[in-house]
Write an enzyme that holds these catalytic residues in place. Structure first.
Site, mmCIF file in Angstrom:
data_model
loop_
_atom_site.group_PDB
_atom_site.id
_atom_site.type_symbol
_atom_site.label_atom_id
_atom_site.label_comp_id
_atom_site.label_asym_id
_atom_site.label_seq_id
_atom_site.Cartn_x
_atom_site.Cartn_y
_atom_site.Cartn_z
ATOM 1 C CD GLN A 216 80.267 65.366 60.279
ATOM 2 O OE1 GLN A 216 80.018 64.428 59.780
ATOM 3 N NE2 GLN A 216 81.259 66.038 60.471
ATOM 4 N N GLY A 257 77.896 55.681 62.693
ATOM 5 C CA GLY A 257 78.692 56.941 62.361
ATOM 6 C C GLY A 257 78.549 57.377 61.119
ATOM 7 C CG HIS A 258 80.789 61.121 60.384
ATOM 8 N ND1 HIS A 258 81.150 61.934 60.912
ATOM 9 C CD2 HIS A 258 82.092 59.910 60.373
ATOM 10 C CE1 HIS A 258 82.577 61.779 61.251
ATOM 11 N NE2 HIS A 258 82.888 60.958 61.017
ATOM 12 C CG ASN A 259 81.579 59.915 55.750
ATOM 13 O OD1 ASN A 259 81.812 60.556 56.666
ATOM 14 N ND2 ASN A 259 81.655 60.248 54.510
#
Length: 354
Positions: A216, A257-259
């Site tokens: 990440q 969460g990511h993105n």
């Protein structure tokens, strides 16, 4: 209840001055010199306190009210006892919020151990390469890493961790115990106690012996005037960035969460979970404990009812609810039909609701 020692009353503002600051109309000009020091609920407001009403439900509480003034819409002003002045405003809720900020400025941000403008605590650790503008406050046991940039007027709370290369704008508040990594933060941002910003996203690929961690390497971008609640977590992106848009307000214990990309002036209530790579437009409101599937889009101005499960795209301006989430009118109709069927079944079987 006596005045709260944690948030002491104001030294006093004239009612006339408050009306001017709020853009409200004072019904009784002879009361303009009354001094107001605090806010209170209608039923126990005293002669130096301000309160508000939004509906006729407060009618009985008004009988015991002794407030310096009551904020309300003109349509409700006739409910207010004659001895209490009225501050007439089109949006009483908003005006009361502004009044509270005037009278209790210290309650608008997480509380400080040392006063704003005090010297940086000797019990804090600041890497020599970090650049802090004048007026930055760093409280005891905070850790500020290499090459960090922090703007004037920002306060870093006790025990907060600011990772290497993080940039934080001006007039921000980072409360005690928060950690910020791999992030760029704008001006006027408030991050409450225990929030976690910029840690790994949850990403794994299948492997012959189990799940393999996906690196990440993205960032978290938090734009101006965002507020992030206690113990909320915002993961950094995998390769792109996780973005929180200007003016968005996020409650406690939210997981992002990511993105994920969240637009401007959204409201996200406690216990919401937003899976990776979701796109959320401007002005979206998401009710508490809702779950948002990954890789979907929620359009501008959409509203998601509490405890919903959103599994597919939501059009702009739509109101959705239920599990799976669907147009709110469909969800309410479905619930009404289920209730009617249950009641019909109980009639046939002779069962009674307890």
């Amino acid at each position: 209840m006596e005045y709260n020692a944690f948030f002491p009353p104001h030294d006093g503002m004239r009612l006339r001055d408050i009306a001017d600051r709020l853009g409200a109309e004072l019904s009784d000009q002879t009361a303009g010199d009354r001094m107001v020091r605090s806010i209170a609920p209608v039923y126990r407001a005293k002669s130096d306190q301000l309160c508000y009403i939004l509906s006729r439900k407060n009618r009985e509480e008004l009988l015991t009210c002794e407030a310096a003034a009551i904020i309300c819409d003109s349509a409700l002003s006739s409910l207010v006892p004659a001895h209490i002045p009225v501050l007439i405003a089109k949006n009483a809720h908003t005006v009361f919020a502004q009044a509270g900020a005037l009278l209790h400025a210290s309650a608008m941000k997480p509380s400080a151990i040392i006063e704003q403008g005090s010297d940086i605590s000797a019990a804090a650790h600041i890497d020599p390469s970090a650049m802090l503008e004048a007026g930055v406050v760093v409280e005891p046991l905070a850790v500020i890493g290499a090459n960090v940039h922090i703007g004037a007027g920002t306060r870093i709370g006790p025990g907060a961790i600011i990772g290497a290369d993080v940039q934080i704008g001006r007039d921000c508040t980072i409360a005690g115990g928060a950690s910020i990594l791999s992030a760029l933060i704008g001006n006027g941002v408030i991050i409450h106690n225990g929030a976690r910003i910029g840690q790994d996203g949850f990403g794994y690929a299948p492997g012959p012996r189990g799940m393999i961690k996906i690196v990440q390497v993205g960032r978290v971008i938090i734009q101006d005037h965002v507020e992030i609640g206690a113990n909320t977590t915002i993961d950094r992106g995998t390769m792109d960035d996780t973005v929180i848009g200007e003016g968005t307000k996020i409650d406690n214990q939210v997981q992002i969460g990511h993105n994920v990309r969240i637009g401007r002036h959204c409201g996200i209530v406690s216990k919401v979970g937003i899976a990776g790579s979701t796109r959320i437009g401007d002005g979206v409101m998401i009710g508490g404990a809702s779950g948002i599937n990954g890789h979907i889009t929620i359009g501008d101005g959409a509203q998601i009812a509490a405890m919903s499960g959103v599994v597919a795209d939501v059009p702009a301006g739509a109101k959705y609810g239920g599990v799976p989430a669907r147009p709110l009118r469909h969800f309410l109709r479905d619930m009404a039909e289920l209730l009617a069927r249950a009641e019909e079944r109980d009639k046939k079987t002779g069962e009674k609701n307890v």
